[in-house]
Design a protein around this motif. Structure first.
Motif, PDB file in Angstrom:
ATOM      1  N   GLY A 197       0.805  -1.210   0.000  1.00 21.32           N
ATOM      2  CA  GLY A 197       0.000   0.000   0.000  1.00 21.32           C
ATOM      3  C   GLY A 197       0.843   1.266   0.000  1.00 21.32           C
ATOM      4  O   GLY A 197       1.976   1.285   0.489  1.00 21.32           O
ATOM      5  N   PRO A 208      -4.412  -1.901  -3.922  1.00 16.21           N
ATOM      6  CA  PRO A 208      -5.513  -0.941  -4.025  1.00 16.21           C
ATOM      7  C   PRO A 208      -6.171  -0.600  -2.696  1.00 16.21           C
ATOM      8  O   PRO A 208      -6.680   0.516  -2.523  1.00 16.21           O
ATOM      9  CB  PRO A 208      -6.508  -1.649  -4.964  1.00 16.21           C
ATOM     10  CG  PRO A 208      -6.140  -3.095  -4.906  1.00 16.21           C
ATOM     11  CD  PRO A 208      -4.663  -3.125  -4.691  1.00 16.21           C
ATOM     12  N   ASN A 209      -6.180  -1.527  -1.756  1.00 18.58           N
ATOM     13  CA  ASN A 209      -6.818  -1.288  -0.468  1.00 18.58           C
ATOM     14  C   ASN A 209      -5.830  -1.039   0.659  1.00 18.58           C
ATOM     15  O   ASN A 209      -6.195  -1.056   1.830  1.00 18.58           O
ATOM     16  CB  ASN A 209      -7.719  -2.475  -0.088  1.00 18.58           C
ATOM     17  CG  ASN A 209      -8.929  -2.588  -0.979  1.00 18.58           C
ATOM     18  OD1 ASN A 209      -9.177  -1.727  -1.817  1.00 18.58           O
ATOM     19  ND2 ASN A 209      -9.692  -3.649  -0.812  1.00 18.58           N
ATOM     20  N   GLY A 210      -4.565  -0.829   0.307  1.00 16.73           N
ATOM     21  CA  GLY A 210      -3.564  -0.559   1.325  1.00 16.73           C
ATOM     22  C   GLY A 210      -2.875  -1.821   1.830  1.00 16.73           C
ATOM     23  O   GLY A 210      -3.163  -2.938   1.397  1.00 16.73           O
ATOM     24  N   ASP A 268      -6.380  -8.456   9.424  1.00 20.76           N
ATOM     25  CA  ASP A 268      -7.083  -7.669   8.406  1.00 20.76           C
ATOM     26  C   ASP A 268      -6.348  -7.858   7.083  1.00 20.76           C
ATOM     27  O   ASP A 268      -5.368  -7.166   6.806  1.00 20.76           O
ATOM     28  CB  ASP A 268      -7.094  -6.195   8.818  1.00 20.76           C
ATOM     29  CG  ASP A 268      -7.584  -5.263   7.707  1.00 20.76           C
ATOM     30  OD1 ASP A 268      -8.107  -5.764   6.691  1.00 20.76           O
ATOM     31  OD2 ASP A 268      -7.417  -4.040   7.857  1.00 20.76           O
ATOM     32  N   ARG A 285      -7.097  -7.168   4.037  1.00 29.31           N
ATOM     33  CA  ARG A 285      -7.157  -5.927   3.273  1.00 29.31           C
ATOM     34  C   ARG A 285      -7.273  -6.090   1.760  1.00 29.31           C
ATOM     35  O   ARG A 285      -8.015  -5.357   1.107  1.00 29.31           O
ATOM     36  CB  ARG A 285      -5.933  -5.068   3.613  1.00 29.31           C
ATOM     37  CG  ARG A 285      -6.016  -3.612   3.185  1.00 29.31           C
ATOM     38  CD  ARG A 285      -7.098  -2.875   3.952  1.00 29.31           C
ATOM     39  NE  ARG A 285      -6.795  -2.798   5.373  1.00 29.31           N
ATOM     40  CZ  ARG A 285      -6.245  -1.759   5.992  1.00 29.31           C
ATOM     41  NH1 ARG A 285      -5.891  -0.700   5.283  1.00 29.31           N
ATOM     42  NH2 ARG A 285      -6.055  -1.755   7.300  1.00 29.31           N
ATOM     43  N   HIS A 286      -6.546  -7.027   1.161  1.00 27.91           N
ATOM     44  CA  HIS A 286      -6.564  -7.153  -0.293  1.00 27.91           C
ATOM     45  C   HIS A 286      -7.922  -7.670  -0.780  1.00 27.91           C
ATOM     46  O   HIS A 286      -8.523  -8.537  -0.140  1.00 27.91           O
ATOM     47  CB  HIS A 286      -5.483  -8.111  -0.771  1.00 27.91           C
ATOM     48  CG  HIS A 286      -4.088  -7.644  -0.497  1.00 27.91           C
ATOM     49  ND1 HIS A 286      -3.663  -6.353  -0.737  1.00 27.91           N
ATOM     50  CD2 HIS A 286      -3.002  -8.301  -0.009  1.00 27.91           C
ATOM     51  CE1 HIS A 286      -2.389  -6.238  -0.409  1.00 27.91           C
ATOM     52  NE2 HIS A 286      -1.972  -7.402   0.033  1.00 27.91           N
ATOM     53  N   PRO A 287      -8.399  -7.189  -1.937  1.00 27.62           N
ATOM     54  CA  PRO A 287      -9.624  -7.752  -2.534  1.00 27.62           C
ATOM     55  C   PRO A 287      -9.457  -9.243  -2.815  1.00 27.62           C
ATOM     56  O   PRO A 287      -8.356  -9.714  -3.116  1.00 27.62           O
ATOM     57  CB  PRO A 287      -9.768  -6.964  -3.848  1.00 27.62           C
ATOM     58  CG  PRO A 287      -8.957  -5.721  -3.654  1.00 27.62           C
ATOM     59  CD  PRO A 287      -7.832  -6.092  -2.745  1.00 27.62           C
TER      60      PRO A 287
END
Length: 303
Positions: free
Chosen positions: A64, A89-91, A110, A112-114
């Motif tokens: 990220g 993309p989501n940090g 967490d 975080r990744h899609p």
């Protein structure tokens, strides 16, 4: 070959909170030791562990554009680890880990990744073609297994505390030559889970860690589970975060050299015990010299 090991995916940041025990006390407030952030997660531990052991290591993942990503880049620059990354993309993934007075931990992860985020092959294929071995730490790079098999490169993965039901664990373990997992999620069924991994995939070895109880190894050659003890740490246990990754890197360093499984397990036990003596995640990993020195004082054992 340019690299001894290519590691794909699995870096993030752990926020570690030291607590008296892994239980919520009465009331709504508890004073704790300073809360700190550490560069962490399994791929990171494997990459830094191999690097500390003197193996030529390449690490590739998403990262990220955030303070956690900057912390990771600074750590790798200081360590001299060869790291390449794509924008996440989501940090950057994160965890909040509680660590009790005995060093035991519980992690709130967490990711975080899609779910559909995949590491593009052109990101890792040039490095893969120059590597002796690839360790795949997440399903985002699962396609690399096929490429590695095509090139005759050995593979490994870690499915962590797999409970036998989550499909992601079986998906990764089907394709790896060497599979690591922890008995934490299903200690009473770990023998069955190891046989499930062996029967469903191509693994030659399945290795399950059991913390202070040592480890056990299932070899396809004789389909017999052999148990190996832990070693007594040289320093007080303060934090078990990262011990499994330290175990697997030292185990594999001996496996790459064609050493007997008993020696591989002993090397893993020494490295895992050493990692528990430092606060944080992957902050103080055993070196090749340190591992050799400690092994010279011990003899492999099994049951």
């Amino acid at each position: 070959m340019t690299y001894d090991v290519l590691v794909l995916c699995g870096v993030g940041v752990d926020t570690i909170v030291r607590v008296p025990d892994l239980a919520i006390p009465p009331g709504d407030n508890l004073h704790v030791d300073p809360v700190r952030d550490y560069v962490a997660h399994s791929g990171n531990g494997v990459a830094l562990g191999f690097h500390a052991l003197g193996l030529r290591t390449k690490f590739i993942d998403f990262l990220g554009d955030d303070p956690q990503g900057a912390q990771i880049l600074a750590r790798y620059a200081a360590a001299g680890l060869d790291f390449a990354h794509l924008p996440a993309p989501n940090g950057t993934p994160r965890s909040v880990n509680l660590v009790d007075a005995a060093g035991r931990r519980f992690s709130f992860f967490d990711p975080r990744h899609p779910a559909d985020l995949v590491l593009p092959p052109d990101t890792y294929l040039p490095a893969l073609a120059q590597s002796r071995h690839v360790h795949i730490a997440a399903g985002r790079a699962a396609a690399a297994f096929g490429e590695a098999h095509r090139l005759g490169i050995t593979t490994s993965t870690d499915i962590h505390a797999w409970d036998g039901t989550s499909e992601w664990g079986l998906t990764l373990s089907r394709e790896a030559d060497l599979v690591f997992l922890s008995a934490e999620a299903a200690p009473d069924r770990i023998d069955d889970l190891m046989h499930t991994v062996l029967d469903a995939g191509r693994a030659t070895l399945v290795v399950a860690t059991r913390g202070a109880a040592g480890c056990q190894v299932l070899d396809r050659a004789d389909r017999r589970i052999v148990r190996y003890p832990a070693v007594t740490p040289d320093r007080p246990v303060v934090d078990s975060n990262g011990a499994g990754d330290a175990f697997s890197t030292a185990f594999m360093s001996r496996w790459f050299a064609g050493r007997p499984v008993a020696e591989c397990a002993l090397a893993g036990a020494v490295s895992g015990a050493y990692a528990c003596g430092a606060p944080g995640t992957h902050e103080d990993l055993i070196t090749a010299a340190g591992l050799t020195t400690r092994l010279s004082t011990l003899s492999p054992a099994s049951s």
